[in-house]
Design an enzyme around this catalytic site. Structure first.
Site, short mmCIF file in Angstrom:
data_model
loop_
_atom_site.label_atom_id
_atom_site.label_comp_id
_atom_site.label_asym_id
_atom_site.label_seq_id
_atom_site.Cartn_x
_atom_site.Cartn_y
_atom_site.Cartn_z
N TYR A 105 -8.00 24.12 -26.31
CA TYR A 105 -8.61 25.27 -26.40
C TYR A 105 -9.54 25.47 -27.26
O TYR A 105 -9.82 26.57 -27.77
CB TYR A 105 -7.47 26.58 -26.24
N ASN A 140 -2.34 34.61 -16.54
CA ASN A 140 -2.94 34.37 -15.21
C ASN A 140 -2.40 32.90 -14.61
O ASN A 140 -3.08 32.68 -13.84
CB ASN A 140 -4.31 34.43 -15.51
P1 CMP Z 1 -7.66 29.84 -18.96
O1 CMP Z 1 -8.28 29.34 -17.63
O2 CMP Z 1 -6.59 28.67 -19.47
O3 CMP Z 1 -8.75 29.31 -20.24
C1 CMP Z 1 -8.60 30.41 -21.33
C2 CMP Z 1 -7.48 31.19 -21.15
O4 CMP Z 1 -7.63 32.39 -22.23
C3 CMP Z 1 -7.43 31.76 -19.98
O5 CMP Z 1 -7.24 31.19 -18.93
C4 CMP Z 1 -6.49 33.30 -20.07
O6 CMP Z 1 -5.25 32.79 -19.97
C5 CMP Z 1 -6.70 33.55 -21.76
N1 CMP Z 1 -7.77 34.70 -21.91
C6 CMP Z 1 -7.31 35.80 -22.45
N2 CMP Z 1 -8.16 36.58 -22.58
C7 CMP Z 1 -9.61 36.21 -22.02
C8 CMP Z 1 -10.65 36.47 -21.94
N3 CMP Z 1 -11.10 37.90 -22.36
N4 CMP Z 1 -11.65 35.91 -21.41
C9 CMP Z 1 -10.96 34.58 -21.07
N5 CMP Z 1 -10.08 34.01 -21.20
C10 CMP Z 1 -8.91 34.79 -21.63
#
Ligand code: CMP
Length: 159
Positions: free
Chosen positions: A50, A113
């Site tokens: 990340y 999610n």
């Molecule tokens: P993912 O596709 O794993 O990529 C980044 C992750 O950050 C996203 O899914 C969510 O689980 C988390 N997340 C939480 N808040 C946000 C946000 N505002 N925008 C994008 N990702 C978020």
């Protein structure tokens, strides 16, 4: 183009008992699982995964959530698999994701999610390398000859 993409079934998917249902969607679609394992991720590897989100308001909470239980890592393969899988996963926020997508059907949260999927080819390559060794990616024939038409198979190099 034949592509490989990384998915992570997040701790909420594992704890809610949705691993089988989510994987079944990809299998039923005709997408092939070429690598898979269940692991407990640590902060070090999550910081690499990340890195682009470091400093964002949700970063610390996300890194902590992703360590809150085991995850299932898998590499999926298919024709244009990166885009197909992203479409099946749906928008980031589960409340906004379209019904019929994984997040649209099963998630009510922006963070929790259920699933991560690689965004594009260079990201997929980097993410697969981060979580899997070369020899963990398995090369085998599945139902390609039924899933794809002859001309598509030829493009994939499997005709
Ligand atoms: P993912 O596709 O794993 O990529 C980044 C992750 O950050 C996203 O899914 C969510 O689980 C988390 N997340 C939480 N808040 C946000 C946000 N505002 N925008 C994008 N990702 C978020």
């Amino acid at each position: 183009m034949l592509q490989k993409t990384l998915i992570i079934l997040k701790p909420d998917a594992v704890k809610r008992g949705l691993v089988g249902k989510i994987l079944a969607r990809f299998e039923e679609k005709g997408i092939k699982i070429v690598a898979m394992k269940m692991v407990q991720l640590n902060r070090e590897i999550l910081e690499k995964h990340y890195a682009e989100h470091k400093g964002k308001p949700f970063y610390e909470s996300l890194v902590s959530f992703m360590q809150s239980g085991p995850v299932v890592l898998a590499v999926l393969e298919g024709f244009n698999a990166i885009e197909v899988v992203r479409k099946m996963v749906g928008a980031t926020n589960g409340r906004e994701a379209e019904p019929g997508t994984i997040r649209g059907d099963y998630s009510m949260s922006q963070q929790n999610n259920l699933i991560h999927a690689s965004a594009d080819t260079s990201v997929a390559e980097r993410e697969i390398k981060l979580f899997f060794k070369e020899d963990e990616l398995l090369d085998y024939k599945a139902s390609e000859r039924i899933v794809y038409a002859k001309d598509e198979l030829e493009k994939l190099g499997g005709g």
